[in-house]
Write a protein that holds these residues in place. Structure first.
Motif, mmCIF file in Angstrom:
data_model
loop_
_atom_site.group_PDB
_atom_site.id
_atom_site.type_symbol
_atom_site.label_atom_id
_atom_site.label_comp_id
_atom_site.label_asym_id
_atom_site.label_seq_id
_atom_site.Cartn_x
_atom_site.Cartn_y
_atom_site.Cartn_z
ATOM 1 N N GLU A 23 42.235 87.617 43.845
ATOM 2 C CA GLU A 23 42.873 88.740 43.152
ATOM 3 C C GLU A 23 44.064 88.332 42.292
ATOM 4 O OE1 GLU A 23 41.847 91.731 42.919
ATOM 5 O OE2 GLU A 23 40.439 92.046 44.561
ATOM 6 N N HIS B 150 52.359 91.279 41.217
ATOM 7 C CA HIS B 150 50.932 91.016 41.476
ATOM 8 C C HIS B 150 50.601 91.230 42.951
ATOM 9 C CE1 HIS B 150 50.178 89.861 37.419
ATOM 10 N NE2 HIS B 150 51.153 88.971 37.450
ATOM 11 N N ASP C 43 52.216 93.187 44.918
ATOM 12 C CA ASP C 43 52.349 94.637 45.094
ATOM 13 C C ASP C 43 51.048 95.346 44.678
ATOM 14 O OD1 ASP C 43 54.561 96.819 45.553
ATOM 15 O OD2 ASP C 43 53.489 97.471 43.755
ATOM 16 N N ARG C 44 50.525 94.939 43.535
ATOM 17 C CA ARG C 44 49.280 95.551 43.020
ATOM 18 C C ARG C 44 48.118 95.310 43.994
ATOM 19 N NH1 ARG C 44 45.493 92.559 40.864
ATOM 20 N NH2 ARG C 44 46.870 90.862 40.224
ATOM 21 N N ILE C 45 48.004 94.064 44.489
ATOM 22 C CA ILE C 45 46.908 93.735 45.407
ATOM 23 C C ILE C 45 47.055 94.535 46.705
ATOM 24 C CG2 ILE C 45 45.830 91.860 46.734
ATOM 25 C CD1 ILE C 45 46.959 89.940 44.461
ATOM 26 N N CYS C 46 48.281 94.613 47.215
ATOM 27 C CA CYS C 46 48.507 95.363 48.461
ATOM 28 C C CYS C 46 48.150 96.836 48.273
ATOM 29 C CB CYS C 46 49.953 95.215 48.926
ATOM 30 S SG CYS C 46 50.281 93.586 49.654
ATOM 31 N N MET C 47 48.532 97.400 47.133
ATOM 32 C CA MET C 47 48.201 98.814 46.883
ATOM 33 C C MET C 47 46.690 98.998 46.847
ATOM 34 S SD MET C 47 50.845 100.770 44.543
ATOM 35 C CE MET C 47 52.556 100.929 45.042
ATOM 36 N N GLU C 48 46.029 98.085 46.163
ATOM 37 C CA GLU C 48 44.577 98.189 46.010
ATOM 38 C C GLU C 48 43.851 98.155 47.352
ATOM 39 O OE1 GLU C 48 41.631 95.471 43.467
ATOM 40 O OE2 GLU C 48 43.551 95.888 42.472
ATOM 41 N N TYR C 49 44.368 97.366 48.288
ATOM 42 C CA TYR C 49 43.696 97.205 49.582
ATOM 43 C C TYR C 49 44.358 98.028 50.700
ATOM 44 C CZ TYR C 49 40.759 93.578 47.612
ATOM 45 O OH TYR C 49 39.826 92.900 46.842
#
Length: 304
Positions: free
Chosen positions: A93, A39, A41-47
């Motif tokens: 998020e 999760h 990882d996903r947030i970091c990628m998104e931002y």
């Protein structure tokens, strides 16, 4: 709805690695920690944010392509500017029920780092545990912010002094007399050119101020990064060249992959010396397993 990692049932079997027995429950804990990391990882990628495996997690990724067999948690680093962006968006998020414990989301949080957990409370409902591979425990990931430090000795000393005063006041605030509190608060207000509202949560204001103080230097004016609480309170030699963090390489890690800083060889040598040698005592920051108290609570209340 948060999707769990798909893990083979065989993964949860007790297993021996490097002559160390990993119990089935520890495998479930590992799975939950990997789930929490996906999760983040996903947030970091998104931002567009970068994070790096830290400490034993970095060692595990490089040496074992997974957890160090006798390790029980996941740690990551983030450089301050990215960390601050994450602090703004993290709570919104994360999937429902997951818990972000930081000075930004919880005014009772008393640490200069952030912990992200799968749940705020021990899971006593057995059917709820299915969501987390049958694990009842609060499991999470610590996020350590890295800050730039000046090479100029005089500047560094002034910085260390200010940081130390704010840090120790935030930490020890409840131990002080009213007179001592006022004396320190006045000093901090003067040093940092700020106002501390005596009618609001003073400790929380101090922790938030500490992060502001920590981030005053930037990449262009500094050669080194460090995790300030360790550098200032325990080991002034602990510092990392900023170029070690200029790129990342993903390493396999159990069922997922983790980003490791390109200077991992130097980073690991600083922390562990000859890091390919196994040392079960090295890097132990807490008792293994970390969930022992939670387990005792469940046993005592017949909730296992």
């Amino acid at each position: 709805v948060a999707r769990m990692l798909e893990l083979d049932d065989n993964y949860f079997k007790e297993e021996e690695r490097c002559e160390f027995k990993i119990p089935s429950m520890m495998k479930r804990v590992w799975a939950v920690e990997m789930d929490v990391l996906t999760h983040i990882d996903r947030i970091c990628m998104e931002y567009g944010l970068t994070y790096y495996a830290a400490f034993g997690t970095m060692l595990g990724a490089v040496r074992h392509n997974g957890f160090v067999p006798w390790d029980d948690d996941i740690d990551i680093y983030m450089i301050r500017p990215d960390y601050q962006i994450l602090m703004k968006v993290l709570s919104d998020e994360l999937p429902e029920g997951y818990y972000n414990s930081s000075s930004y989301s919880d005014s009772t949080h008393m640490q200069p780092l952030t912990s992200v957990m799968n749940t705020k409370y021990i899971i006593t409902d057995v059917s709820e545990r299915k969501k987390f591979y049958g694990c009842p425990y609060i499991c999470g990931i610590d996020i350590f912010p890295l800050d730039y430090i000046p090479s100029n000795e005089e500047e560094l000393n002034t910085f260390r002094n200010i940081y130390t005063v704010v840090y120790s006041t935030a930490r020890e605030f409840n131990q002080y007399t009213i007179e001592e509190r006022e004396r320190y608060l006045n000093l901090i207000e003067e040093m940092c050119n700020t106002n501390i509202d005596r009618n609001e949560n003073i400790q929380n204001q101090l922790w938030l101020l500490l992060d502001k103080v920590a981030g005053i230097f930037n990449k262009d004016e500094c050669e080194y990064l460090t995790y300030l609480p360790t550098n200032i309170c325990y080991n002034p030699e602990l510092k990392y060249k900023k170029e070690w963090f200029t790129g990342v390489k993903r390493f396999p890690f159990e069922y997922i992959s983790v980003p490791v800083a390109n200077g991992y060889d130097e980073l690991l040598k600083i922390t562990y010396g000859d890091y390919m040698q196994y040392d079960r005592q090295r890097g132990r920051a807490h008792n293994y397993p970390f969930y022992k108290k939670q387990e005792d609570f469940l046993i005592k209340n017949n909730l296992m």
